[in-house]
Write an enzyme that holds these catalytic residues in place. Structure first.
Site, PDB file in Angstrom:
ATOM      1  N   HIS A   1       0.819  -1.216   0.000  1.00  0.00           N
ATOM      2  CA  HIS A   1       0.000   0.000   0.000  1.00  0.00           C
ATOM      3  C   HIS A   1       0.851   1.264   0.000  1.00  0.00           C
ATOM      4  CE1 HIS A   1       1.032   0.797   4.198  1.00  0.00           C
ATOM      5  NE2 HIS A   1       0.885  -0.493   4.411  1.00  0.00           N
TER       6      HIS A   1
ATOM      7  N   GLU B   1      -2.434  -7.148   7.359  1.00  0.00           N
ATOM      8  CA  GLU B   1      -1.121  -7.157   7.992  1.00  0.00           C
ATOM      9  C   GLU B   1      -1.184  -7.969   9.282  1.00  0.00           C
ATOM     10  OE1 GLU B   1       1.933  -7.376   7.901  1.00  0.00           O
ATOM     11  OE2 GLU B   1       2.542  -5.334   7.339  1.00  0.00           O
TER      12      GLU B   1
END
Length: 550
Positions: free
Chosen positions: A18, A96
Site C-alpha cells: 500500500h 497485515e
C-alpha cells in the site's frame, strides 16, 4: 514447478505494498489498525496506476484495511469499474500481521530498546519482547492458506493477478515463492506502492543484504554514537598534528546534501497543518525571535565585545533548529513533522533574529554576516524543502524510497562535517572555549525543557527542535566572516551537544506519547472499527488445492 513453467507463471503475478499511511509518516507500526493513506500515499498509488495503465489484470486480491483498499481503488478503479476492470476480491487473510504490544509503537524506540537484531526477529518471526497479537505461525498459516487456496490456483488458470496488501504479507509470499526457511527471513525494505513482479523476486531479494541493512539501521538509530565517534576521530587526528582548514563551501555542500536526504522521507505535503499550528507558531516566536533579540539587546546595552561569552550566547539563541533534529525526532519516537515545522519556521525567523542579533553584537562586518546567515540558514532549508517537495511530486515512490533507505548517508555526511571541523579546532583554546560551549549546550536544553508544551503529542518534537541548534551553520558563518572565537566555540559546542544526546535518549522516555494514548486515533485518523469491504475471496471449486512451497 519446472524452471520455465515457474517463470512463466510468476510473470503473471504482481504485488503492491500500500501507499504511505499516516503510521508510516510518523514511523510507527500500524499492524491491523486501520491507518489511512497520506496525501503522498494517494499520489504514489496514482503513479502506479499511470505506470501500469496498459497492463491487463484478470483478478485483484486486496486486504480490507483502508490503506490497501484505497491503494487498490486508485490503481484499478474498484469503486468505478468499467468493462475491462479486473475482478476484485477482498480477502481478510491479506491483512497485515497483528503485532500486539508493538502496535503504534515507534520503530526506533523498539530498535533502541531491544536492539536491531531482536526487533527484526520480532517483526519476521517470534520474540519474547512482543506480547499479544498473532504468533508468527498464526500469521504464516493464514497467508499460506491464501497462497495455496487462492493465489496459485488463479495463476495456474493463466490469470494475471495483482495482490495489494502490506509489507510483511508481501514479504511472506516472497518467502513462499523462494522456498526460504524461516531463519533466513529479513526485511526486504519494500517501498510503499512499488509494484513487484513475481518473476523478478529473485533479483530483488538478491540485491538486499541482511547484514548491511541492519548496519544502516544501526547507524540511524545510534546516530549519537556515530557523531561522537566522528568527534573522537577528528580530535585524535587534530592531536596527532593533522590540521586541515576545509573550505566553508564544502561544509555547506555537506549540509545541503544531508538536508535533502533527511527531508526525502518527511511528509512535506502535510507541512501546512504543522507550520500553521498555533502552538508551534507561539513556540517559534518566543524561542527564535523574542528571546534572542531581547538577550542581544541586553548584550548591546552592556556594550560587551563581540567575542565575549554573552555575545556568542546571543548568537546561539538566534540560531535556528538543525535538520539533525528531524533525525533525532525519528530516533527518539517523535512525530517528526512538528520538528520539521520548527526547523522551517526557525530558519525563516532567523532572517530577522540573526540579523538583529548580529547587528547588536558585532561591531564590524555586520552586513556580510547578515547576508551569509540568511543564505546559509534560511536559504539552505528553504531550497532543500522546495527541491524535495518537487521530487516527491514528480517521483513519489522513488523519492520516499531513497529517503527511507539512505537515512544513514545523511548521518555519515554530518559525521564527515564533524570530522572536518574538528581538524581545524584550536586544542590550546580548551580552557577558553570549552566552558562556554558546555554552557551553551546545557543552557539550550534548559530553555527547551522550559518552553516545551506540557502533556502534548508534540512535546518531544518541541524539545528536540529547540535542543539541536544548527551549529553547522554557525561554523560556516563564522568561517566566512573571519570570526575566530565564534567559530571555535561553535566547533567546541558539537562535543557537548552530541554527548548530551545520550541524556536526550533517557529524557525522551518522559516526553514521548505512549502507544496506547487515547489521542493517537485522532492524530493518525484511525477509525474505531475496521470497515468491511467488498466481497470476500472464495476458493474456486474447479481447481484442486495446489501444495505451496514453504
Amino acid at each position: 514447478m519446472a524452471g520455465r513453467d515457474e517463470q512463466e507463471l510468476l510473470g503473471r503475478l504482481f504485488m503492491v505494498r500500500h501507499g504511505e499511511s499516516t503510521c508510516n509518516s510518523v514511523h510507527r507500526i500500524a499492524g491491523q489498525r486501520d491507518a489511512p493513506l497520506t496525501f503522498l500515499g494517494r499520489i504514489q498509488a496514482e503513479k502506479v496506476a499511470k505506470g501500469h495503465r496498459d497492463q491487463h489484470f484478470d483478478r485483484v486480491y486486496v486486504s480490507p484495511l483502508t490503506r490497501a483498499y484505497e491503494t487498490a481503488g486508485t490503481i484499478f478503479g474498484i469503486d468505478t469499474p468499467d468493462a475491462d476492470a479486473p475482478e476484485v476480491a477482498v480477502d481478510e487473510r491479506l491483512m497485515e500481521r497483528d503485532f500486539g504490544s508493538y502496535t503504534l509503537e515507534s520503530k526506533s524506540i523498539l530498535q533502541r530498546r531491544h536492539g536491531i537484531a531482536e526487533y527484526e526477529r520480532a517483526m519476521n518471526a517470534d520474540s519474547p519482547t512482543m506480547h499479544g497479537g498473532e504468533t508468527f505461525q498464526q500469521f504464516k498459516d493464514r497467508v499460506h492458506a491464501f497462497y495455496e487456496e487462492e493465489l496459485l490456483p488463479a495463476l495456474r488458470r493463466g490469470e494475471v493477478v495483482c495482490v495489494v496488501s502490506h509489507k510483511y504479507v508481501v514479504e511472506l509470499i516472497c518467502r513462499f515463492i523462494l522456498a526460504r526457511p524461516a531463519d533466513e527471513s529479513y526485511d526486504l525494505r519494500l517501498p510503499n506502492s512499488q509494484m513487484l513482479q513475481g518473476d523478478r523476486i529473485h533479483s530483488y531479494v538478491k540485491n538486499e543484504n541482511k547484514t548491511m541493512n541492519m548496519v544502516y539501521d544501526w547507524i540511524v538509530v545510534n546516530h549519537p554514537v556515530v557523531f561522537c565517534a566522528g568527534l573522537a576521530a577528528g580530535l585524535l587526528a587534530n592531536l596527532a598534528g593533522l590540521r586541515i582548514s576545509t573550505s566553508p563551501y564544502l561544509l555547506l555542500l555537506l549540509l545541503v546534501l544531508a538536508s535533502v536526504i533527511t527531508m526525502c522521507r518527511i511528509e512535506l505535503e502535510n507541512a501546512r497543518a504543522f507550520v500553521t499550528d498555533r502552538g508551534t507558531l507561539r513556540s517559534v516566536a518566543l524561542r527564535y525571535l523574542a528571546l534572542p533579540i531581547a538577550f542581544a539587546a541586553l548584550v548591546h546595552w552592556w556594550d560587551v565585545g563581540s567575542s565575549s561569552t554573552a555575545a556568542i550566547a546571543a548568537v546561539f539563541l538566534a540560531t535556528p533548529s538543525s535538520v539533525v533534529a528531524m533525525t533525532v525526532s525519528r530516533c527518539l519516537g517523535g512525530m517528526i513533522m512538528p520538528t520539521f515545522a520548527q526547523v522551517l519556521l526557525s530558519s525563516l525567523a532567523a532572517t530577522l533574529s540573526f540579523s538583529a542579533v548580529l547587528a547588536l553584537t558585532l561591531h564590524e562586518d555586520v552586513a556580510p554576516a547578515v547576508a551569509i546567515s540568511a543564505a546559509t540558514s534560511t536559504g539552505v532549508v528553504t531550497a532543500a524543502y522546495v527541491l524535495v517537495k518537487r521530487l516527491r511530486e514528480s517521483s513519489p515512490i522513488r523519492t520516499a524510497k531513497y529517503g527511507e533507505r539512505n537515512g544513514y548517508v545523511a548521518v555519515l555526511l554530518l559525521t564527515a562535517f564533524i570530522v572536518l571541523v574538528c581538524l581545524k579546532l584550536d586544542l590550546d583554546g580548551f580552557s577558553t572555549y570549552a566552558p562556554t560551549a558546555v554552557g551553551i549546550a546545557v543552557g539550550l536544553r534548559l530553555v527547551a525543557a522550559l518552553l516545551r508544551r506540557r502533556r502534548h503529542v508534540q512535546t518531544l518534537d518541541d524539545y528536540t527542535a529547540m535542543t539541536y541548534p544548527n551549529v553547522f551553520v554557525v561554523v560556516i558563518i563564522a568561517a566566512l566572516t573571519g570570526n575566530g572565537p565564534l567559530e571555535q566555540v561553535a566547533i567546541w559546542t558539537l562535543l557537548p551537544m552530541f554527548v548530551l544526546s545520550f541524556f536526550d535518549s533517557f529524557y525522551a522516555r518522559f516526553l514521548v506519547v505512549a502507544p496506547d494514548d487515547a489521542r493517537w486515533p485522532a492524530v493518525l485518523g484511525l477509525p474505531a472499527h475496521r470497515p468491511v469491504r467488498g466481497r470476500p475471496a472464495t476458493e474456486d471449486p474447479r481447481e484442486p488445492s495446489v501444495p505451496a512451497r514453504s
